[in-house]
Design a protein around this motif. Structure first.
Motif, mmCIF file in Angstrom:
data_model
loop_
_atom_site.group_PDB
_atom_site.id
_atom_site.type_symbol
_atom_site.label_atom_id
_atom_site.label_comp_id
_atom_site.label_asym_id
_atom_site.label_seq_id
_atom_site.Cartn_x
_atom_site.Cartn_y
_atom_site.Cartn_z
ATOM 1 N N SER A 1 0.812 -1.216 0.000
ATOM 2 C CA SER A 1 0.000 0.000 0.000
ATOM 3 C C SER A 1 0.845 1.267 0.000
ATOM 4 C CB SER A 1 -0.936 0.011 1.213
ATOM 5 O OG SER A 1 -0.192 0.105 2.417
ATOM 6 N N GLY A 2 2.141 1.141 0.328
ATOM 7 C CA GLY A 2 3.005 2.319 0.339
ATOM 8 C C GLY A 2 3.342 2.841 -1.042
ATOM 9 N N GLY A 3 3.293 1.972 -2.048
ATOM 10 C CA GLY A 3 3.595 2.416 -3.408
ATOM 11 C C GLY A 3 5.028 2.908 -3.556
ATOM 12 N N ILE A 4 5.194 3.899 -4.420
ATOM 13 C CA ILE A 4 6.529 4.422 -4.715
ATOM 14 C C ILE A 4 7.005 5.391 -3.635
ATOM 15 C CG2 ILE A 4 7.965 5.674 -6.372
ATOM 16 C CD1 ILE A 4 7.054 2.991 -7.365
ATOM 17 N N PHE A 5 6.162 6.342 -3.267
ATOM 18 C CA PHE A 5 6.589 7.396 -2.347
ATOM 19 C C PHE A 5 5.970 7.296 -0.952
ATOM 20 C CE2 PHE A 5 6.937 9.167 -6.657
ATOM 21 C CZ PHE A 5 8.287 9.486 -6.675
ATOM 22 N N GLY A 6 5.037 6.372 -0.744
ATOM 23 C CA GLY A 6 4.454 6.175 0.568
ATOM 24 C C GLY A 6 3.311 7.132 0.885
ATOM 25 N N GLY B 1 3.187 8.961 3.664
ATOM 26 C CA GLY B 1 3.656 10.073 4.483
ATOM 27 C C GLY B 1 3.861 9.656 5.919
ATOM 28 N N TRP B 2 4.804 10.331 6.575
ATOM 29 C CA TRP B 2 5.125 10.012 7.960
ATOM 30 C C TRP B 2 3.908 10.200 8.860
ATOM 31 C CZ3 TRP B 2 7.324 13.470 12.187
ATOM 32 C CH2 TRP B 2 7.824 12.696 13.247
ATOM 33 N N LEU B 3 3.643 9.227 9.706
ATOM 34 C CA LEU B 3 2.521 9.187 10.656
ATOM 35 C C LEU B 3 1.175 8.964 9.977
ATOM 36 C CD1 LEU B 3 3.484 12.219 12.960
ATOM 37 C CD2 LEU B 3 4.055 9.809 13.301
ATOM 38 N N MET B 4 1.200 8.682 8.667
ATOM 39 C CA MET B 4 -0.041 8.523 7.916
ATOM 40 C C MET B 4 -0.352 7.071 7.592
ATOM 41 S SD MET B 4 -1.090 11.600 7.765
ATOM 42 C CE MET B 4 -2.448 11.448 6.615
ATOM 43 N N ILE C 1 8.777 -3.683 11.721
ATOM 44 C CA ILE C 1 8.831 -2.227 11.609
ATOM 45 C C ILE C 1 9.132 -1.752 10.191
ATOM 46 C CG2 ILE C 1 11.286 -1.951 12.158
ATOM 47 C CD1 ILE C 1 10.408 0.440 13.960
ATOM 48 N N ILE C 2 9.812 -2.573 9.386
ATOM 49 C CA ILE C 2 10.104 -2.131 8.023
ATOM 50 C C ILE C 2 8.825 -2.048 7.189
ATOM 51 C CG2 ILE C 2 10.522 -4.403 6.971
ATOM 52 C CD1 ILE C 2 12.845 -3.058 5.444
ATOM 53 N N ALA C 3 7.779 -2.801 7.583
ATOM 54 C CA ALA C 3 6.500 -2.684 6.894
ATOM 55 C C ALA C 3 5.893 -1.299 7.137
ATOM 56 C CB ALA C 3 5.539 -3.776 7.358
ATOM 57 N N VAL C 4 6.093 -0.764 8.341
ATOM 58 C CA VAL C 4 5.642 0.599 8.647
ATOM 59 C C VAL C 4 6.399 1.610 7.797
ATOM 60 C CG1 VAL C 4 5.415 2.343 10.463
ATOM 61 C CG2 VAL C 4 5.053 -0.083 11.002
ATOM 62 N N LEU C 5 7.714 1.432 7.724
ATOM 63 C CA LEU C 5 8.537 2.332 6.915
ATOM 64 C C LEU C 5 8.118 2.279 5.456
ATOM 65 C CD1 LEU C 5 12.341 2.893 7.210
ATOM 66 C CD2 LEU C 5 11.370 2.404 4.971
ATOM 67 N N ALA C 6 7.851 1.071 4.928
ATOM 68 C CA ALA C 6 7.459 0.917 3.530
ATOM 69 C C ALA C 6 6.110 1.568 3.253
ATOM 70 C CB ALA C 6 7.406 -0.564 3.165
ATOM 71 N N GLU C 7 5.192 1.463 4.213
ATOM 72 C CA GLU C 7 3.868 2.057 4.014
ATOM 73 C C GLU C 7 3.937 3.581 4.026
ATOM 74 O OE1 GLU C 7 -0.684 1.623 5.731
ATOM 75 O OE2 GLU C 7 1.006 1.252 7.085
ATOM 76 N N GLU C 8 4.769 4.145 4.887
ATOM 77 C CA GLU C 8 4.796 5.598 5.041
ATOM 78 C C GLU C 8 5.778 6.294 4.099
ATOM 79 O OE1 GLU C 8 5.301 6.560 9.154
ATOM 80 O OE2 GLU C 8 3.386 5.646 9.731
ATOM 81 N N GLY D 1 11.772 5.136 0.263
ATOM 82 C CA GLY D 1 12.274 5.089 1.624
ATOM 83 C C GLY D 1 13.000 3.784 1.926
ATOM 84 N N VAL D 2 12.411 2.663 1.485
ATOM 85 C CA VAL D 2 13.045 1.366 1.706
ATOM 86 C C VAL D 2 14.370 1.285 0.951
ATOM 87 C CG1 VAL D 2 12.831 -1.125 1.365
ATOM 88 C CG2 VAL D 2 10.854 0.199 2.155
ATOM 89 N N SER D 3 14.395 1.806 -0.275
ATOM 90 C CA SER D 3 15.622 1.776 -1.080
ATOM 91 C C SER D 3 16.736 2.581 -0.418
ATOM 92 C CB SER D 3 15.349 2.317 -2.485
ATOM 93 O OG SER D 3 14.401 1.514 -3.163
#
Length: 383
Positions: free
Chosen positions: A251-256, A258-261, A278-285, A290-292
């Motif tokens: 669901s994070g797509g290319i750019f996510g 947003g933080w806290l969203m 926790i990396i799933a949270v980072l990928a979503e936001e 961000g993951v790259s």
């Protein structure tokens, strides 16, 4: 000019180093490593704040652990590797004793006995310390022998690895026990383990795995493997974690968002969002970008560790630096692989991002060892 040249020739290697070294080198700190670690620490605290539901208590505890870890890293960096080698056997024995204490009277939480709890003082996980003492012990043992190691010395090294491995499996903590096993095996591999023996070990994987399935693994660990093979077979039970994790990543797509969203973690769809997942949270936001960027930071850190390994001037330093670097790679690879559904879930945290004080301090201590190996040399090449 003639007098200066003659004077330089009378200086010891240490004197020449002090005259030519930068400030960071004089205090035995590797600048590139320190910079990357500080960036990762900042990223980790930022993501943890969101993943924990804006829990300042968790973030402050993690920040304190990070500060403690940095201080311990800088302290360890001052110790010469040859001095470390003298005390490694004692550290190994101390670690094994602590693991035995855990087995006899350890603190139980969530069905596992992994901690020593001193009420009102400290609670820590002794198995984390073995992630440093294990490769250091095998490096110490092999550095005093001719390499590649003979069958006798290889067998002794394997025995040293198996003792803490078995004690940690009993806790049970399969993820940490496999990391301990890998850290010791990497030293053997770097030391020139014969390919015939490596082939034999690979061939033994299947019967060993079958034996672990029937005689070692607990029911919940077996269920994790079955869930890995077919998570949709129990989408509301054992398959819930990995399904929600992949949903968050996708669901994070290319750019996510947003933080806290993020929604998966904030609406409690994603369990253990501040630890293993926790990396799933980072990928979503923050999305794929961000993951790259996070993977890039890890890659640079691993590359720096390999450079330190190549430039190590002692066999002990080379074996230990290489093993610590490759073990860190396994940390990252296993966590990202399990969260994305490419590996079974084994409970390995994401380095510097997942919440966990003992793990964080241990990781930074390991990088302190790398700094010591790199900066305590007869001559320093600028990198």
């Amino acid at each position: 000019m003639m007098m200066t040249a003659n004077f330089d020739r009378t200086l010891s290697d240490e004197d020449v180093f002090r005259r030519r070294a930068t400030f960071l080198q004089r205090i035995h700190v590797d600048g590139p490593l320190l910079l990357l670690l500080l960036i990762l620490g900042a990223v980790g605290l930022t993501v943890l704040y969101s993943a924990s539901g804006r829990n300042w208590d968790l973030v402050s505890k993690q920040a304190m652990s990070f500060g403690l870890g940095i201080g311990l890293m800088l302290l360890i960096a001052q110790i010469e590797p040859r001095f470390m080698a003298r005390w490694v056997p004692l550290g190994y024995l101390g670690g094994v004793v602590l693991l035995i204490v855990v087995d006899i009277m350890g603190h139980n939480a969530m069905g596992a006995t992994r901690w020593i709890n001193i009420p009102g003082v400290i609670r820590f996980q002794p198995s984390e310390f073995m992630k440093i003492f294990m490769p250091a012990t095998i490096a110490w043992y092999l550095s005093g022998r001719n390499l590649p190691a003979s069958l006798k010395h290889t067998a002794i090294a394997l025995a040293l690895i198996l003792v803490p491995f078995v004690l940690i499996v009993r806790q049970p903590d399969l993820g940490t026990s496999l990391l301990i096993l890998a850290s010791g095996a990497f030293v053997l591999f770097i030391g020139g383990l014969r390919w015939l023996w490596i082939g034999g070990a690979v061939a033994a994987v299947v019967p060993v795995a079958i034996g672990m399935w029937y005689f070692v693994m607990h029911d919940y660990q077996k269920q994790r493997v079955l869930t890995f093979l077919d998570p949709e077979s129990d989408p509301l039970g054992s398959g819930w974690n990995i399904i929600q994790s992949k949903a968050a990543i996708g669901s994070g797509g290319i750019f996510g968002k947003g933080w806290l969203m993020g929604t998966q973690s904030h609406l409690d769809f994603l369990p253990e969002s501040h630890t293993d997942f926790i990396i799933a949270v980072l990928a979503e936001e923050f999305g794929m970008v961000g993951v790259s960027l996070l993977v890039l930071l890890y890659t640079l850190l691993i590359a720096r560790g390999l450079i330190i390994t190549v430039r190590a001037q002692t066999l002990f330093g080379k074996l230990l630096a290489g093993a610590l670097t490759m073990t860190f790679f396994v940390y990252v690879f296993v966590n990202i692989g399990m969260v994305s559904g490419l590996l079974p879930i084994v409970g390995v945290p994401l380095p510097f991002i997942s919440y966990g004080g003992t793990s964080l301090v241990t990781l930074l201590s390991g990088f302190g060892v790398l700094m010591s190996i790199h900066t305590h040399r007869k001559w320093i090449a600028q990198v």
